[in-house]
Write an enzyme that holds these catalytic residues in place. Structure first.
Site, mmCIF file in Angstrom:
data_model
loop_
_atom_site.group_PDB
_atom_site.id
_atom_site.type_symbol
_atom_site.label_atom_id
_atom_site.label_comp_id
_atom_site.label_asym_id
_atom_site.label_seq_id
_atom_site.Cartn_x
_atom_site.Cartn_y
_atom_site.Cartn_z
ATOM 1 C CB SER A 16 -22.696 12.215 9.468
ATOM 2 O OG SER A 16 -24.055 12.046 9.102
ATOM 3 C CE1 TYR A 63 -20.902 12.615 4.239
ATOM 4 C CE2 TYR A 63 -22.793 11.626 5.339
ATOM 5 C CZ TYR A 63 -21.900 12.670 5.193
ATOM 6 O OH TYR A 63 -22.015 13.775 6.007
#
Length: 260
Positions: free
Chosen positions: A140, A153
């Site tokens: 990501s 995350y």
């Protein structure tokens, strides 16, 4: 006739994983689909078998569970038909760091970092021995954007980026292709599961467009594929600055600014 490698996809019941399954099935690859939701996997597999005339196996598994992860590792080590691993399964962060429970943090790290690392480690020796194959890791852009406020995350996705770069250096000389795909916000169920409204985000990519772009990078054998990045030179500049930093680090003495 050369047989196409079977593709194993984690997190395949919906979103990015399901779309990868559809795209590879259309290319004529047999599939092994892995996710927790057996019913959704079965529905997807039945449709793709009919539409694409390929063999598809469904493997229900929770990759945060030791037994399920170990069983999948054994499969990757032993099944010589599997030549492409798509490490897609993951979970987003719900809330800030101060509101995270220990269990939530551990679960996120297990699924986002431990599972893809162990699966890559399970298949890599066999692919290296064969001199072919591919490992695709879904990261990501949050992995290099701490400003987004998703500390756990983002850290897990920074790990995926580093892991992919390291594996590339080790495995590409042996004929194994490694790709890191770094999406930005994409319209999948990961947002709802994290308790967030995807429609509240200013810009969101549709999942089909994301995977199609990722596959363009795959076919070009890119190491880093960032589908939403319009100016490719920005990544080149960032990576060049990193390499410049490494060349300027001299370990024999502390930098002058730290000396008294």
């Amino acid at each position: 006739m050369t047989m196409l490698p079977t593709v194993l996809i984690t997190g395949a019941s919906s979103g990015i994983g399901a779309t990868y399954a559809e795209r590879f099935a259309r290319r004529g690859h047999d599939l092994v689909l892995v996710a927790r939701d057996k019913a959704r996997l079965a529905t997807l597999a039945a449709r793709l078998r009919t539409e694409c005339k390929v063999a598809i196996e469904v493997l229900p598994a929770d990759l945060t569970r030791q037994a399920d992860l170990a069983a999948l590792e054994d499969r990757l080590r032993q099944d010589e038909r599997i030549g492409i691993l798509i490490n897609n399964a993951g979970i987003a962060q719900s809330g800030g760091f101060l509101t995270q429970t220990a269990d939530a943090i551990e679960g996120q790290i297990r699924l986002n970092t431990l599972a893809p690392t162990r699966l890559a480690a399970a298949i890599a020796p066999r692919l290296a021995q064969a001199g072919s194959g591919a490992i695709v890791n879904l990261g990501s852009v949050v992995g290099f954007a701490p400003e987004f406020g998703m500390s756990v995350y983002g850290a897990s996705k920074a790990f995926i980026l580093f892991l992919s770069q390291g594996l590339h250096l080790e495995l590409s000389p042996k004929g194994v292709y490694v790709q890191a795909v770094l999406p930005a916000a994409t319209r999948t169920e990961i947002w709802e599961r994290a308790g967030m409204d995807v429609n509240a985000l200013p810009e969101v990519m549709e999942v089909g467009e994301l995977v199609d772009a990722a596959l363009v990078g795959f076919d070009r054998r890119e190491l880093i594929t960032i589908p939403p990045l319009h100016v490719a030179e920005r990544w080149d500049a960032l990576d060049g600055a990193r390499q410049g930093l490494m060349s300027d680090i001299r370990q024999a003495h502390a930098a002058e600014r730290y000396q008294r």
